[in-house]
Write an enzyme that holds these catalytic residues in place. Structure first.
Site, PDB file in Angstrom:
ATOM      1  N   ASP A   1       0.844  -1.210   0.000  1.00 15.20           N
ATOM      2  CA  ASP A   1       0.000   0.000   0.000  1.00 15.20           C
ATOM      3  C   ASP A   1       0.875   1.255   0.000  1.00 15.20           C
ATOM      4  O   ASP A   1       0.633   2.208  -0.740  1.00 15.20           O
ATOM      5  CB  ASP A   1      -0.994  -0.014   1.171  1.00 15.20           C
ATOM      6  CG  ASP A   1      -0.363  -0.326   2.518  1.00 15.20           C
ATOM      7  OD1 ASP A   1       0.827  -0.734   2.566  1.00 15.20           O
ATOM      8  OD2 ASP A   1      -1.045  -0.162   3.545  1.00 15.20           O
TER       9      ASP A   1
ATOM     10  N   ASP B   1       1.397  -7.167 -10.735  1.00 22.34           N
ATOM     11  CA  ASP B   1       0.390  -6.881 -11.764  1.00 22.34           C
ATOM     12  C   ASP B   1      -0.155  -5.471 -11.570  1.00 22.34           C
ATOM     13  O   ASP B   1      -0.229  -4.667 -12.496  1.00 22.34           O
ATOM     14  CB  ASP B   1      -0.738  -7.920 -11.659  1.00 22.34           C
ATOM     15  CG  ASP B   1      -1.839  -7.680 -12.685  1.00 22.34           C
ATOM     16  OD1 ASP B   1      -1.505  -7.402 -13.852  1.00 22.34           O
ATOM     17  OD2 ASP B   1      -3.023  -7.762 -12.309  1.00 22.34           O
TER      18      ASP B   1
ATOM     19  N   ASP C   1       0.923  -1.658 -13.761  1.00 17.83           N
ATOM     20  CA  ASP C   1      -0.037  -0.794 -14.466  1.00 17.83           C
ATOM     21  C   ASP C   1       0.060   0.636 -13.947  1.00 17.83           C
ATOM     22  O   ASP C   1       0.024   1.602 -14.707  1.00 17.83           O
ATOM     23  CB  ASP C   1      -1.484  -1.278 -14.258  1.00 17.83           C
ATOM     24  CG  ASP C   1      -1.947  -2.239 -15.353  1.00 17.83           C
ATOM     25  OD1 ASP C   1      -1.102  -2.950 -15.923  1.00 17.83           O
ATOM     26  OD2 ASP C   1      -3.167  -2.283 -15.630  1.00 17.83           O
TER      27      ASP C   1
HETATM   28  C1  IPM Z   1      -0.697  -8.749 -17.246  1.00 10.08           C
HETATM   29  C2  IPM Z   1      -2.158  -9.041 -17.426  1.00 10.08           C
HETATM   30  C3  IPM Z   1      -2.421 -10.506 -17.108  1.00 10.08           C
HETATM   31  C4  IPM Z   1      -2.053 -10.727 -15.651  1.00 10.08           C
HETATM   32  C5  IPM Z   1      -3.850 -10.988 -17.415  1.00 10.08           C
HETATM   33  C6  IPM Z   1      -4.230 -10.765 -18.872  1.00 10.08           C
HETATM   34  C7  IPM Z   1      -4.060 -12.436 -17.048  1.00 10.08           C
HETATM   35  O1  IPM Z   1      -2.911  -8.173 -16.644  1.00 10.08           O
HETATM   36  O2  IPM Z   1       0.131  -9.392 -17.938  1.00 10.08           O
HETATM   37  O3  IPM Z   1      -0.348  -7.888 -16.441  1.00 10.08           O
HETATM   38  O4  IPM Z   1      -2.880 -10.522 -14.745  1.00 10.08           O
HETATM   39  O5  IPM Z   1      -0.924 -11.124 -15.398  1.00 10.08           O
HETATM   40 MG    MG Z   2      -1.787  -6.661 -15.691  1.00 15.60          MG
END
Ligand code: IPM
Ligand code: MG
Length: 348
Positions: free
Chosen positions: A218, A242, A246
């Site tokens: 966090d 993940d 992002d």
């Molecule tokens: C990523 C994507 C994948 C993940 C999905 C599409 C399964 O979000 O490569 O980050 O969660 O790893």
């Molecule tokens: Mg992802």
């Protein structure tokens, strides 16, 4: 050298096509390509998101260039038939346990970042994400509680060997960069994370030159927007990685810009943009192909022993951006093909 091209779903085919043009333009001797279906498109044609022939090609190939999987038409299928299972299956079947997600800001994109330019311009990090374990691959299912309510569950676990091998990748990555490693966990709550932290600390003994720190996830999410310049290399588990990758991508300008490499213990790899299949813009020429083009550069560097060719691509991307190439995600209006053209123009 055989490259498996797996375009997949949504914008996958559009962005892979541009990466292919760039690879072709380099005219490297001995590169051959074979293409196969994966994800929702494979399900629709062959009844399975990762057909045996696709898995076989991925195993035979020296490297895999992957577009994206995900198709809203398939969201109600049984889980093992959903497009996402294809990428998870490839990661598992090929033991691609180490996911490297570099996040750097091209100076030209400072104003595309969600952060103030003076904060964004500090970003230069690699997120090392574990890919073969965690809550992604633990026991999971739906069940009924004693009083008849539906309950979903996903077990989070890591064993010490899994943590040690990704910790080593984290330390090695740091040794090749700024020698700072931040391990991200949730050890204040999760036993999985306590083991993670213990094993990372043990592994540190092999890399005394690296400055190691620990951060709860966090806090890491907060620090990524407050002061992203503090990070050199982050090592973390599958789920946290993940999410944080992002987030890092938007700090670095756009999710349309970040490439990734998923490697096994022998540097064989699958290379893919970190963005998904973006079904909302698929087929409209709006997708930014740069993350895929940069993924192709990573492939040349890590799996194909062609660092100079990788440099050429990265340089061409930087020049294209400096020359004003902007897809809609970067605040411009160039099409996917025009973005590819802009990179190609700088390669020559
Ligand atoms: C990523 C994507 C994948 C993940 C999905 C599409 C399964 O979000 O490569 O980050 O969660 O790893
Ligand atoms: Mg992802």
């Amino acid at each position: 050298m055989l490259i498996a091209l797996l375009p997949g779903d949504g914008i996958g085919p559009e962005v892979i096509a541009q990466a292919r043009r760039v690879l072709d333009a380099l005219d490297l001797p001995g590169l051959t390509f074979e293409e196969a279906l994966v994800g929702g498109s494979a399900y629709k044609a062959e009844g399975h998101p990762l057909p045996a022939a696709t898995l076989d090609l991925a195993k035979r190939a020296d490297a895999i260039l992957f577009g994206a999987v995900g198709d809203p038409d398939c969201d109600n299928l049984e889980r093992h038939l959903r497009p996402e299972q294809a990428i998870l299956g490839l990661r598992k079947e090929l033991t691609l346990f180490a996911n490297l997600r570099p996040a750097t800001l091209f100076p030209e994109l400072a104003d595309a970042s969600a952060l103030r330019p003076e904060v964004a311009s500090q970003i230069d990090m690699v997120i090392v994400r574990e890919l073969n374990g965690d809550v992604y691959f633990g026991d999971k299912g739906m069940r009924q509680t004693a009083d008849g309510r539906r309950e979903g569950y996903d077990v989070m676990s890591y064993n010490e060997d899994e943590v040690r091998r990704i910790a080593r990748v984290g330390f090695e990555t740091a040794m090749a960069r700024g020698k700072k490693l931040c391990s991200v966990d949730k050890a204040n709550v999760l036993e999985t994370s306590q083991l993670w932290r213990d094993v990372v600390i043990e592994t540190h003994a092999e890399y005394p030159e690296v400055e190691l720190s620990h951060m709860y996830v966090d806090n890491a999410a907060m620090q990524l927007v407050r002061n992203p310049g503090q990070f050199d290399v982050i090592v973390t588990g599958n789920l946290f990685g993940d999410i944080l990758s992002d987030q890092a991508s938007m700090c670095a300008g756009s999710i349309g810009m970040l490439p990734s490499a998923s490697l096994d213990a022998n540097q064989k790899g699958l290379y893919e943009p970190i963005h998904g299949s973006a079904p909302d813009i698929a087929g409209q020429g709006k997708a930014n192909p740069l993350a895929t083009i940069l993924s192709a550069a990573m492939m040349l560097r890590y799996s194909l022993g062609q660092p100079q060719a990788a440099d050429r691509i990265e340089c061409a991307v930087a020049k294209a951006l400096a020359g004003g190439a902007r897809s809609p995600d970067l605040g411009g209006s160039m099409t996917t093909t025009q973005m590819g053209d802009a990179v190609l123009a700088q390669l020559r």
